[in-house]
Motif scaffolding. Structure first.
Motif, PDB file in Angstrom:
ATOM      1  N   SER A  32     -37.638 -39.384  39.428  1.00  0.00           N
ATOM      2  CA  SER A  32     -36.594 -39.257  40.011  1.00  0.00           C
ATOM      3  C   SER A  32     -35.176 -39.373  39.495  1.00  0.00           C
ATOM      4  N   SER A  33     -34.339 -38.819  38.700  1.00  0.00           N
ATOM      5  CA  SER A  33     -33.166 -39.078  38.051  1.00  0.00           C
ATOM      6  C   SER A  33     -32.460 -39.423  39.145  1.00  0.00           C
ATOM      7  N   SER A  34     -31.636 -38.320  40.336  1.00  0.00           N
ATOM      8  CA  SER A  34     -31.132 -38.379  41.462  1.00  0.00           C
ATOM      9  C   SER A  34     -31.452 -39.169  42.064  1.00  0.00           C
ATOM     10  N   MET A  35     -32.300 -39.789  42.251  1.00  0.00           N
ATOM     11  CA  MET A  35     -32.871 -41.055  43.047  1.00  0.00           C
ATOM     12  C   MET A  35     -32.525 -42.399  42.149  1.00  0.00           C
ATOM     13  N   LEU A  36     -32.747 -42.519  40.994  1.00  0.00           N
ATOM     14  CA  LEU A  36     -31.864 -43.821  40.044  1.00  0.00           C
ATOM     15  C   LEU A  36     -30.609 -43.410  40.201  1.00  0.00           C
TER      16      LEU A  36
ATOM     17  N   GLY B 181     -19.894 -46.364  39.076  1.00  0.00           N
ATOM     18  CA  GLY B 181     -20.931 -44.702  39.685  1.00  0.00           C
ATOM     19  C   GLY B 181     -20.652 -44.040  39.393  1.00  0.00           C
ATOM     20  N   GLY B 182     -20.444 -43.459  38.973  1.00  0.00           N
ATOM     21  CA  GLY B 182     -19.342 -41.892  39.044  1.00  0.00           C
ATOM     22  C   GLY B 182     -20.128 -41.579  37.074  1.00  0.00           C
ATOM     23  N   MET B 183     -20.063 -42.297  36.119  1.00  0.00           N
ATOM     24  CA  MET B 183     -20.002 -42.714  34.726  1.00  0.00           C
ATOM     25  C   MET B 183     -21.105 -42.634  34.229  1.00  0.00           C
ATOM     26  N   PHE B 184     -22.050 -43.453  34.982  1.00  0.00           N
ATOM     27  CA  PHE B 184     -23.753 -43.584  35.301  1.00  0.00           C
ATOM     28  C   PHE B 184     -24.757 -41.992  35.283  1.00  0.00           C
ATOM     29  N   ALA B 185     -23.827 -41.610  36.578  1.00  0.00           N
ATOM     30  CA  ALA B 185     -24.621 -40.576  37.457  1.00  0.00           C
ATOM     31  C   ALA B 185     -24.535 -39.418  36.225  1.00  0.00           C
ATOM     32  N   ILE B 186     -23.339 -38.970  35.419  1.00  0.00           N
ATOM     33  CA  ILE B 186     -22.711 -38.360  34.809  1.00  0.00           C
ATOM     34  C   ILE B 186     -23.850 -38.252  33.339  1.00  0.00           C
ATOM     35  N   TYR B 187     -24.076 -39.637  33.044  1.00  0.00           N
ATOM     36  CA  TYR B 187     -24.965 -40.016  32.408  1.00  0.00           C
ATOM     37  C   TYR B 187     -26.140 -39.501  32.259  1.00  0.00           C
ATOM     38  N   GLU B 188     -26.619 -40.439  33.667  1.00  0.00           N
ATOM     39  CA  GLU B 188     -28.110 -39.525  33.924  1.00  0.00           C
ATOM     40  C   GLU B 188     -28.897 -38.631  33.639  1.00  0.00           C
TER      41      GLU B 188
ATOM     42  N   THR C 152     -27.878 -34.698  39.769  1.00  0.00           N
ATOM     43  CA  THR C 152     -26.949 -35.741  39.544  1.00  0.00           C
ATOM     44  C   THR C 152     -25.454 -35.989  39.028  1.00  0.00           C
ATOM     45  N   LEU C 153     -25.489 -35.064  38.548  1.00  0.00           N
ATOM     46  CA  LEU C 153     -24.459 -34.547  37.506  1.00  0.00           C
ATOM     47  C   LEU C 153     -23.089 -34.428  38.601  1.00  0.00           C
ATOM     48  N   CYS C 154     -23.778 -33.493  39.472  1.00  0.00           N
ATOM     49  CA  CYS C 154     -22.969 -33.452  40.802  1.00  0.00           C
ATOM     50  C   CYS C 154     -22.053 -34.992  41.948  1.00  0.00           C
ATOM     51  N   ILE C 155     -23.007 -35.542  42.079  1.00  0.00           N
ATOM     52  CA  ILE C 155     -23.132 -37.231  42.289  1.00  0.00           C
ATOM     53  C   ILE C 155     -21.690 -37.454  41.961  1.00  0.00           C
ATOM     54  N   GLY C 156     -22.372 -37.511  40.588  1.00  0.00           N
ATOM     55  CA  GLY C 156     -21.269 -38.122  39.403  1.00  0.00           C
ATOM     56  C   GLY C 156     -19.629 -38.125  39.366  1.00  0.00           C
ATOM     57  N   VAL C 157     -19.692 -36.440  39.463  1.00  0.00           N
ATOM     58  CA  VAL C 157     -18.199 -35.887  39.402  1.00  0.00           C
ATOM     59  C   VAL C 157     -17.813 -36.475  41.414  1.00  0.00           C
TER      60      VAL C 157
END
Length: 323
Positions: free
Chosen positions: A33-37, A91-98, A195-200
């Motif tokens: 899961s990318s959300s978990m990563l 945190g944020g930029m990595f989550a958006i990329y993933e 995952t994108l929402c987490i990054g934002v």
């Protein structure tokens, strides 16, 4: 903020985040899961952030030197600002990329019980950490709203931990929603959207933290209540008749600089003026113990000059200070 209270909240957050980071990463290895990563990287970044806050608190206790005569209290602000940078980038930029990669190349989540179980465990652990931060903040917050407390707090640690923990809880809910929708629909794109929402979310929190700590780094005046206490302590109504103007500046969360010009009687002797200034300084230290660097200048009050506005304004209240 008491040092002990801030440290207790930081240690609670650090312990929770380290345990959660390990659990999330194991869940990612089993589920893909990318959300978990993204969440495991988020927890690792938070753990590093709490380490930075502890380091900043330790370095701020160093004694003043000839090169830094007012001490190192502002190191706590510097490390809090570094926290916002880490939260934004790691945190944020990595989550958006993933999240982008997962939406572009979705795949089915395997062993769904791993991410779901870990997310439930993480929500419980983060809730405990958040509760500790709230409990430590309440005595200092007083009657202020939470937004006012975060904006006006001179000690950065508790606002940082509060925002981190709040972001972590919301991020976990987003991750759980993304994983749940991916499992329900069989479409891994939902995992990427979560995952994108987490990054934002992390980027928004990082920007808020950066804005608040930047203001502290630039230098903030004492709070309105402290300014009033200092004004009342300076004037004795006998030799010192009024405060002509005053400036205050936080050298650190628990160290305040006070510079004031005081009106004295024109026929007082130099010895009487000196004694009155020393007494005013002593009263100020008693009324506001964090006022450690005090510089007082006696003068004769001139109503004409004051009416023309040649005297600087009083220290502005926190509400009037732009952020």
């Amino acid at each position: 903020m008491s040092a002990s209270g801030g440290t207790k909240a930081i240690v609670a957050a650090l312990s929770a985040n380290l345990a959660i980071a390990v659990a999330k990463f194991v869940a990612f290895l089993f589920s893909g899961s990318s959300s978990m990563l993204a969440e495991s990287v988020h927890s690792l970044a938070d753990s590093g952030n709490q380490g930075l806050l502890l380091l900043g608190g330790k370095r701020a206790k160093r004694q003043a030197t000839p090169e830094h005569p007012f001490g190192y209290g502002r190191e706590r602000y510097i490390y809090a600002f570094l926290v916002s940078i880490v939260l934004f980038s790691v945190g944020g930029m990595f989550a958006i990329y993933e999240g982008y990669e997962k939406i572009k190349h979705p795949h089915e989540i395997e062993h769904w019980y791993w991410p779901v179980g870990v997310l439930v465990f993480a929500i419980i652990a983060e809730a405990f950490s958040f509760r500790t931060a709230i409990k430590e903040s309440n005595p200092l917050r007083g009657k202020q709203s939470w937004s006012q407390f975060i904006r006006r707090a001179k000690a950065p640690e508790l606002p940082v931990v509060l925002l981190e923990d709040l972001g972590a809880l919301v991020g976990l809910i987003l991750a759980l929603g993304g994983v749940g929708l991916a499992l329900a629909t069989g479409n891994g794109v939902w995992d990427g959207i979560g995952t994108l929402c987490i990054g934002v979310l992390l980027i928004v929190i990082a920007i808020v933290l950066a804005a608040e700590t930047k203001s502290l780094l630039l230098g903030e005046s004492a709070g309105l209540d402290e300014v009033r206490k200092i004004e009342a302590a300076l004037v004795d109504g006998d030799t010192v008749t009024r405060v002509i103007h005053m400036r205050t500046l936080h050298l650190g969360p628990e160290e305040l600089l006070v510079a004031a010009k005081l009106a004295v009687q024109h026929d007082d002797t130099a010895a009487e003026v000196a004694a009155a200034i020393n007494a005013a300084e002593a009263r100020t230290r008693e009324a506001v113990p964090i006022a450690r660097a005090i510089y007082l200048e006696p003068d004769i009050y001139d109503e004409t000059a004051a009416a023309k506005g040649t005297n600087p304004a009083m220290t502005p209240s926190p509400d009037a200070s732009p952020r």
